[in-house]
Scaffold this motif. Structure first.
Motif, short mmCIF file in Angstrom:
data_model
loop_
_atom_site.label_atom_id
_atom_site.label_comp_id
_atom_site.label_asym_id
_atom_site.label_seq_id
_atom_site.Cartn_x
_atom_site.Cartn_y
_atom_site.Cartn_z
N ASP A 196 0.41 -1.56 0.52
CA ASP A 196 -0.12 0.00 0.13
C ASP A 196 0.97 1.51 0.53
N ALA A 197 0.29 2.16 -1.22
CA ALA A 197 0.88 3.43 -1.05
C ALA A 197 0.88 4.28 0.07
N ILE A 198 1.62 5.24 0.32
CA ILE A 198 1.65 6.18 1.74
C ILE A 198 0.56 7.45 1.14
N ALA A 199 -0.11 8.00 1.13
CA ALA A 199 -0.47 9.25 0.95
C ALA A 199 0.60 10.54 2.01
N GLU A 200 0.61 11.27 0.70
CA GLU A 200 1.96 12.86 1.42
C GLU A 200 1.63 12.92 2.55
N GLN A 201 0.30 13.57 3.02
CA GLN A 201 0.00 13.74 4.14
C GLN A 201 0.11 13.47 5.35
N ASP A 202 0.15 11.68 4.99
CA ASP A 202 0.50 10.95 6.74
C ASP A 202 1.31 10.60 6.65
N PHE A 203 2.50 10.80 5.58
CA PHE A 203 3.82 10.30 5.81
C PHE A 203 4.87 10.51 7.06
N ILE A 204 4.41 9.20 8.05
CA ILE A 204 5.27 9.80 9.41
C ILE A 204 7.43 10.14 8.88
N PRO A 205 7.20 10.52 9.51
CA PRO A 205 9.00 11.84 9.56
C PRO A 205 9.55 10.03 10.09
N LEU A 206 10.88 9.65 9.08
CA LEU A 206 11.63 8.78 9.33
C LEU A 206 12.26 8.62 10.97
N LYS A 276 14.93 10.42 -0.97
CA LYS A 276 14.45 9.70 -1.70
C LYS A 276 13.24 8.72 -1.63
N PHE A 277 13.30 8.10 -0.24
CA PHE A 277 12.33 7.65 0.45
C PHE A 277 10.63 7.83 0.40
N ARG A 278 10.60 9.20 0.50
CA ARG A 278 9.29 9.63 -0.22
C ARG A 278 8.23 9.03 -0.91
N GLU A 279 8.95 9.66 -2.38
CA GLU A 279 8.75 9.61 -3.33
C GLU A 279 8.45 8.01 -3.29
N TYR A 280 9.12 7.33 -3.27
CA TYR A 280 9.33 5.85 -3.39
C TYR A 280 8.11 5.47 -2.69
N ALA A 281 7.41 6.18 -1.37
CA ALA A 281 6.76 5.27 -0.07
C ALA A 281 4.95 5.65 -0.85
N SER A 282 5.30 6.65 -1.57
CA SER A 282 3.61 7.08 -2.59
C SER A 282 4.01 6.92 -3.16
N LYS A 283 4.84 5.95 -4.18
CA LYS A 283 4.48 5.24 -5.74
C LYS A 283 3.02 4.11 -5.27
N ASP A 284 2.51 3.96 -6.76
CA ASP A 284 1.90 2.89 -6.12
C ASP A 284 2.36 1.79 -6.82
#
Ligand SMILES: [Zn+2]
Length: 294
Positions: A196-206, A276-284
């Motif tokens: 499951d992709a992560i919506a940008e606004q839900d992203f938990i900072p690493l 780098k991870f932010r982009e990866y996390a939100s990709k489907d």
């Protein structure tokens, strides 16, 4: 509709053959569970419990047709995880077995729940290397809930000093989803692991994610999804580095120190990784999971 392939989580009919789990007297089990929760479980209607074991697990259950598919799935995940972590050799020297307690009746499961902490995602309880679950024989499981819990058991055997929560949960999701898909494929189901992709606004900072000691109650789902994606990202970036990172984190070294040391050329800091991870996390990514079990 033609022939329906057998699934390991299928109730009675599929399990009465040669591979049914053999019942063993408690006194004849090769190992005991030192976990006090195990004692508490067996004290609930003590007359109902039967016992059995396979190469790496001991089972406590009421009906062998419920326990048999659990045992098949347990050994299957054991192989997948030790292979993925390149620990097949190492595990030959570990001969302790993990105990799995299978409740069937909801009222007994509820009675037991007061003793342990339910995992919010799966509803199972794992404690000090033992697993407590409820399986309703009338209900078919077709997801990776059981696999997820079994991955925790295997991780606990390999890293008994405990690994960080995000890594434990993330790896449990990562490995069980892939294993579940290959399990279904082995039975000729068309299955692709889903992430499951992560919506940008839900992203938990690493920096926050890697220090959490349990899933935050208001963001349980994001925590599991993001942890899984982080494991996937780190493992697919460089597998040997990922295994080295796992070892270092299991020895309680801080993520921010270990990461740049191990992923030297790739991530100079947690912030660089996050970028780098932010982009990866939100990709489907629904279909791009590498197969781990070819
Ligand atoms: Zn979990």
């Amino acid at each position: 509709m033609g022939t329906v392939p057998l699934r390991a989580d299928e109730p009675p009919i599929a399990t009465s053959g040669l591979n049914a789990l053999t019942e063993v007297e408690f006194s004849q089990l090769s190992q005991r569970d030192p976990n006090p929760l195990g004692e508490k479980a067996l004290a609930i209607h003590p007359e109902q419990w039967k016992h059995g074991e396979t190469e790496h697990f001991v089972y406590h259950f009421a009906h062998s047709y419920v326990a048999t598919p659990v045992s098949v799935e347990a050994e299957f995940h054991y192989r997948v995880v030790t292979k993925e972590l390149e620990r097949e050799r190492v595990t030959e020297t570990i001969d302790t077995k993990s105990h799995i307690y299978i409740f069937e009746r909801p009222e007994e499961w509820q009675q037991f729940q007061v003793f342990g902490k339910l995992e919010p995602w799966s509803g199972g309880i794992h404690s000090a290397g033992s697993l407590f679950i409820q399986r309703n024989p009338a209900y078919k499981f077709s997801n990776n809930l059981l696999g997820h819990e079994i991955v925790h058991l295997v991780l606990h055997r390999l890293y008994s000093d405990a690994i960080p929560c995000w890594l434990d949960e993330g790896f449990a999701q990562y490995a069980s989803k892939a294993a579940h898909a290959s399990y279904e494929r082995a039975r000729r189901y068309i299955a692709k692991p889903h992430s499951d992709a992560i919506a940008e606004q839900d992203f938990i900072p690493l920096t926050a994610l890697v220090t959490m000691t349990h899933p935050p109650s208001d963001r349980v789902e994001t925590f599991y999804d993001e942890s899984e994606r982080l494991v996937r990202f780190l493992a697919s970036t460089d597998k040997p580095s990922f295994l080295a990172l796992l070892d270092a984190l299991a020895r309680h070294q801080p993520f921010e120190t270990v990461l740049p040391r191990i992923y030297t050329a790739r991530f100079a800091s947690v912030l660089a990784l996050e970028e780098k991870f932010r982009e990866y996390a939100s990709k489907d990514f629904g279909t791009s999971l590498q197969q781990m079990n070819d």
